[in-house]
Design an enzyme around this catalytic site. Structure first.
Site, PDB file in Angstrom:
ATOM      1  CD  GLU A 111      -2.904   0.992   2.414  1.00 18.38           C
ATOM      2  OE1 GLU A 111      -4.118   1.141   2.236  1.00 18.38           O
ATOM      3  OE2 GLU A 111      -2.403   0.775   3.527  1.00 18.38           O
ATOM      4  CG  MET A 124      -0.212  -3.729   4.701  1.00 21.22           C
ATOM      5  SD  MET A 124      -1.190  -2.257   4.276  1.00 21.22           S
ATOM      6  CE  MET A 124      -2.188  -2.908   2.928  1.00 21.22           C
ATOM      7  CD  GLU A 125      -5.132  -2.263   5.206  1.00 23.54           C
ATOM      8  OE1 GLU A 125      -5.636  -1.450   4.418  1.00 23.54           O
ATOM      9  OE2 GLU A 125      -4.228  -1.956   6.005  1.00 23.54           O
ATOM     10  CG  HIS A 165      -6.657  -0.190  12.543  1.00 27.36           C
ATOM     11  ND1 HIS A 165      -7.101   1.113  12.576  1.00 27.36           N
ATOM     12  CD2 HIS A 165      -6.152  -0.369  11.287  1.00 27.36           C
ATOM     13  CE1 HIS A 165      -6.884   1.688  11.406  1.00 27.36           C
ATOM     14  NE2 HIS A 165      -6.308   0.803  10.604  1.00 27.36           N
ATOM     15  CD  GLU A 166      -3.709  -3.101  10.493  1.00 33.53           C
ATOM     16  OE1 GLU A 166      -3.958  -3.310   9.296  1.00 33.53           O
ATOM     17  OE2 GLU A 166      -3.477  -1.962  10.950  1.00 33.53           O
TER      18      GLU A 166
END
Length: 845
Positions: free
Chosen positions: A126, A267-268, A299-300
């Site tokens: 990303e 990072m997802e 969050h992820e």
């Protein structure tokens, strides 16, 4: 390079040509040495017959290109893009190339563990960096299925988005094939490879399916990884999100990998989330960091729905990913984890502070931001997209009701699973479930920038009863929007030594003035706290009596969320030059010892450091700094043995220490002459103390090298880089400048660490670099990657708070060309902070 900066117009044109991408088969060969790896990619896609387009591919060497069985000259590749002529309705593209490893945390990052010499790789894609690993239509709306086939050394572990389906022995190691993914965007694909150690578990999700869990780290760090806690938070997140969204987890497995030299918090990647290694605790950390890790895990996980299952069509709707994940992670922590009592207080201290600061810079933008190109979005991973967006979502939930909000999300996920959306797609469902005019709300909150201020107006009779209570809403110049707010007003009264809430009013605020008739006739309380419970997003101005009560009794308020609102309100008054900076210093020193929320302690100590560095009037700044450091040391000595506050206060004292006596105290802590009960001088704290002595001129580069020899780890290398850069000599500053700015020889994390130390130590040794900064940064921005250049532009902006430096920054910005918008934004943020500091200094009389 030309072509690196994909524009929205180019993406839209390409999406009109490439009508559907079916699949990628990506074969990677990770056995070709230290510099390059092999990447053979087969792309199957539909297009408008007879049209032409391009595919993104940042390559070292292109060996062959074949389109629909016909050879395409390798000259069609320019190192960034590959031109694709004469497309058919159905196409198969085969590209064989060598790609470059990086040490910037972008693309496929290569790291050598100094402990054992083992090589570890991980991908970070990303925003636009999957093109550094395989040829790809690098835009979020051209989703596809991805099949990865990876050849790597035999003793390595390889992890991707999907489970491994087969392993084949080959000459150079093992070839592993992974199952094809569902339709996803390229930026959430992932490859992590190396001799990672791992722990495994599983859970049964809401549809009765077993989801396998993995937790990975480098072998030299695995002993410190508390995988059970990571799995525990993960299970709580699965339970909460599946219940709230009424939508099962959309992928087959869920691996969490802690990887070296990571730029962000995490990072997802779908089913294979990567985290920075700071979340492996080899030494004591603050409770704030422990809670931050939990929030990051949540969050992820939330991204598996927001971003991975349903993805924004273009980056202007990045908030559909980040704002939602940020809000949902705190909601999950507050409703389904052990952090429940403090999660919203933590949000107030961290996210809200970040959001308000960002929203008052010249670079502020609407939550739904105009994104012209990749450069725009790369600088938009900021406090607006994350923290303001999450704050505004909390306001929306308060307005439409949590049940209606979640019901809308259920339909949203059902309609758009594995697809792409825009703002209107979500608003459609919110309006349907809530019956509210969400579009009007969106115009005011999501599509305009700036933060409002709510000022308390109160009148009372001679007997002390309230005759009028009203809230006046204003806006900053240039942001002429008044917004609706759903908020709580708390009445607080002193009860002995405690300031406790005795009444609660929940109201809707709209327009310039909102009267509060429910308060009329009530006894005037000691503190009228507007935005109690912190539901609203606005700067708060207390009335004169309430502010006096808050300053005198902040530590006595019995609600951590209420304290957070007060802390934030008073910090805003300092930053707006309405409270002398010295008064804020006294506020922190007088109340921080009683604060129980770890993140609030961390935030206010950082605000204290910022005030001491930038906001004090120069006429008395040095005297206040010396006294403040002495008092922080006194607070550290008086703190409860082994407490989080003791640990944080010691760390702050080490950063503030600069007088001879203060440096003596740091040295005594380091060598054991002074012992604080409950405080262990462990590896990372030892480095912090050593860094303080380095900045004070008490240790040499040779002594830092000796410490590194005892802790020759990645953490040790980072700490050593900070300490060496802090040494107050011309030679130390010159060496740091050379390595960071001139040669770019450092990896992303070591460079960041060196930058952290550059402005520590005697300022006369870094002052000569003011002009050199403005001379160098455009070249850095044009020649280095986004991550590396951003570290330099932001981290080395001159920290000299004078009108002369402000004038230099203004002149530099005026001379930038139109194509340097992203550079201009980053420098302007430094300029804004400098201008604010001068204004606050002038008010500190």
């Amino acid at each position: 390079m030309p072509g690196m900066n994909l524009t929205r117009a180019e993406a839209e044109k390409r999406a009109s040509v490439v009508q559907r991408v079916h699949s990628y088969t990506v074969e990677l060969d990770l056995t070709r040495g230290e510099r390059v790896f092999g990447s053979r990619t087969v792309v199957r896609f539909d297009a408008v017959a007879g049209s032409e387009t391009f595919i993104d591919a940042i390559t070292d060497t292109v060996h062959s290109i074949e389109l629909n069985g016909e050879s395409v000259p390798v000259t069609a590749a320019d190192g960034v893009r590959i031109a694709l002529p004469a497309l058919a309705e159905s196409n198969e593209l085969v590209i064989d190339a060598d790609m470059l490893y990086t040490n910037t945390g972008e693309g496929l990052h290569r790291f050598v563990d100094p402990v054992d010499g083992e090589v570890y790789l991980y991908s970070q894609f990303e925003v636009p960096d999957s093109r550094r690993v395989y040829p790809v239509f690098e835009q979020p709306d051209l989703k596809a299925e991805f099949e990865f086939i990876v050849t790597a050394p035999a003793h390595w572990v390889v992890v991707s988005n999907q489970p491994e389906t087969s392993v084949e022995e080959v000459a150079d190691g093992k070839k592993r094939t992974f199952a094809p993914t569902p339709r996803i965007s390229s930026y959430i694909t992932a490859i992590i490879a190396g001799p990672y150690a791992s722990v495994h578990s599983s859970l049964t999700n809401s549809e009765g399916r077993e989801v396998k869990l993995g937790c990975y780290a480098r072998q030299s760090l695995m002993e410190y990884l508390d995988a059970d806690e990571v799995f525990h938070i993960t299970r709580q997140g699965f339970e909460f999100f599946e219940e709230q969204f009424s939508t099962p987890y959309p992928f087959e497995k869920y691996d969490q990998l802690f990887v070296p030299e990571f730029n962000a918090g995490a990072m997802e990647n779908a089913g294979a989330v990567t985290f920075l290694e700071n979340y492996i605790f080899r030494s004591k950390v603050t409770e704030a960091i422990v809670e931050r890790r939990a929030i990051t895990i949540l969050h992820e996980l939330a991204h598996m729905w927001f971003g991975d299952l349903v993805t924004m069509k273009w980056w202007n709707d990045l908030w559909l990913n980040e704002s939602f994940a940020e809000f949902m992670s705190t909601l999950a922590a507050a409703e389904n984890t052990r952090f429940a009592p403090e999660a919203w207080a933590t949000f107030s201290a961290s996210e809200k502070t970040w959001a308000y600061n960002q929203d008052q810079l010249s670079s502020t933008h609407p939550i739904v931001a105009p994104i012209r190109d990749l450069q725009d979005v790369q600088v938009n991973f900021d406090g607006i997209t994350y923290a303001k967006g999450a704050s505004v979502l909390r306001q929306l939930v308060a307005w439409v009701g949590q049940d209606n909000f979640m019901a809308a999300l259920k339909v949203y996920f059902e309609k758009h699973a594995y697809g792409n959306t825009v703002l209107d797609d979500l608003l459609d469902e919110l309006e349907a479930t809530s019956g509210r005019d969400v579009r009007a709300w969106s115009k005011l909150w999501l599509e305009t920038a700036g933060v409002n201020t709510l000022t308390t107006e109160v009148e009372e009779a001679e007997d002390g009863t309230i005759t009028r209570l009203a809230l006046r809403q204003t806006y900053a110049e240039g942001f002429e929007t008044l917004r609706p707010h759903r908020l709580v007003i708390g009445f607080y009264n002193l009860d002995g030594e405690v300031l406790t809430r005795t009444d609660r009013l929940e109201i809707d605020v709209d327009g310039e003035v909102t009267e509060v008739p429910l308060a009329v006739g009530a006894k005037r309380p000691d503190l009228i706290l507007v935005n109690d419970e912190d539901l609203a997003y606005a700067k708060i101005r207390l009335d004169e009596r309430s502010r006096a009560t808050a300053v005198a009794h902040l530590g006595a308020i019995d609600s951590s969320v209420a304290r957070g609102v007060v802390w934030g309100s008073l910090w805003d008054t300092v930053r707006d030059a309405e409270m002398p900076a010295r008064q804020f210093v006294e506020l922190v020193l007088g109340n921080i010892g009683a604060e129980t929320n770890s993140t609030a302690v961390r935030t206010q100590l950082l605000n204290l450091e910022n005030t001491l560095r930038a906001y004090l009037n120069p006429a008395h700044a040095e005297a206040v700094r010396a006294e403040a450091a002495d008092r922080i040391w006194q607070l550290a000595q008086a703190a409860e043995a082994g407490s989080d506050n003791q640990f944080q206060l010691v760390g702050t004292f080490a950063r503030l220490a600069h007088t001879s006596d203060q440096l003596d105290a740091v040295a005594a802590l380091l060598d054991g002459t002074t012992v604080l009960e409950g405080l262990e001088i462990d590896t990372d704290l030892r480095w912090n103390l050593l860094g303080s002595l380095a900045a004070g001129g008490r240790v040499t580069a040779a002594e830092i090298d000796a410490a590194l020899a005892e802790d020759n780890t990645s953490n040790g290398q980072q700490a050593a880089a900070t300490a060496k850069a802090a040494i107050p000599t011309a030679e130390a500053k010159a060496e740091t400048w050379r390595a960071v700015v001139e040669t770019g020889e450092l990896s992303n994390i070591v460079q960041r660490s060196a930058i952290l130390g550059f402005y520590r130590g005697a300022p006369e040794f870094s002052e000569p670099y003011i002009d050199r900064y403005f001379e160098a940064i455009e070249g850095v921005w044009r020649e280095r990657s986004h991550e590396i250049s951003s570290q330099i532009i932001g981290g080395l902006f001159p920290r000299f708070y004078t009108q002369e430096v402000l004038d230099k920054a203004e002149a530099y910005l005026a001379g930038l060309t139109e194509d340097a918008a992203a550079l201009k934004r980053q420098v302007a943020e430094g300029r804004d902070s400098l201008a604010r500091a001068l204004k606050v200094q002038a008010a500190d009389r």
